[in-house]
Design an enzyme around this catalytic site. Structure first.
Site: not given
Length: 221
Positions: A91, A153, A182
């Protein structure tokens, strides 16, 4: 929505600065027990965690976290190091200043470089929605869609705001079909989790959903 369906979307997360191995190990134990999608932990614990969980659970870590303003070379080194240590998912935080400066080509090139450094692992791109305008969020949906990344995300959870229903709906409207979503930051209840999943999120970054399920079990229901 069934609890196991919700839990299967959770990146069970512990990223606090003072996290100890004992705490990371407990997160791994819960991740395996409840069949979470992954554990998301600091890079310094990736090797130990991967040796501990083996193939029973994916290990995710964060790159350029939480501010995003390290150089592309530094982010690529972090990524390569994490992969060598056994990370299954990455991430990364974008350079938010570049978004404010409309340096769209530089952002695209950086995400592509980090994706290449992933060596085929899953890459999620954190754009930190609480610091962006809707116009900037829409543009970043386009950039992430063109970058080769796997997910967009919402948040780090360290910038004063987390996922909102409005942002997940905006992502769902503007990302390409191959890009998953996400939601992370502030997801505190099973109702939150259901709402985000129904709006289009296929991953949830949170520590609280597993805790909520453990609370339900402890209550005897």
């Amino acid at each position: 929505m069934e609890l196991n369906e919700i839990l299967s979307t959770v990146d069970h997360t512990l990223l606090s600065q003072g996290a100890t191995w004992e705490e990371i190990q407990a997160v791994c134990d819960d991740g395996m027990k409840y069949r979470a999608a992954s554990v998301c932990i600091p890079a310094s614990y990736v090797r130990q965690a991967k040796e501990y969980v083996g193939d029973k659970l994916a290990v995710c870590t964060v790159i350029g976290f939480p501010n995003g303003y390290s150089t592309t070379a530094a982010k690529c080194f972090e990524t390569e190091d994490a992969v060598r240590n056994g990370a299954d998912e990455i991430d990364m935080v974008i350079n938010i200043g570049w978004a404010k400066d409309k340096k769209w080509d530089a952002l695209l090139e950086e995400i592509r470089a980090v994706k290449a450094a992933c060596g085929g692992r899953v890459l999620k791109v954190i754009i930190e929605t609480c610091l962006l305008t809707d116009e900037e969020k829409v543009k970043l949906c386009e950039i992430v869609s063109n970058s080769g990344a796997d997910f967009i995300k919402t948040s780090t959870g360290f910038a004063g705001g987390g996922a909102t229903r409005e942002d997940v709906a905006l992502f769902a409207k503007h990302v390409a079909p191959h890009v998953k979503i996400k939601a992370a930051g502030g997801i505190s209840s099973l109702q939150d989790a259901e709402d985000f999943i129904r709006l289009g999120a296929s991953r949830l970054g949170t520590s609280r959903i597993v805790k909520a399920v453990k609370g339900i079990e402890g209550s005897g229901y």
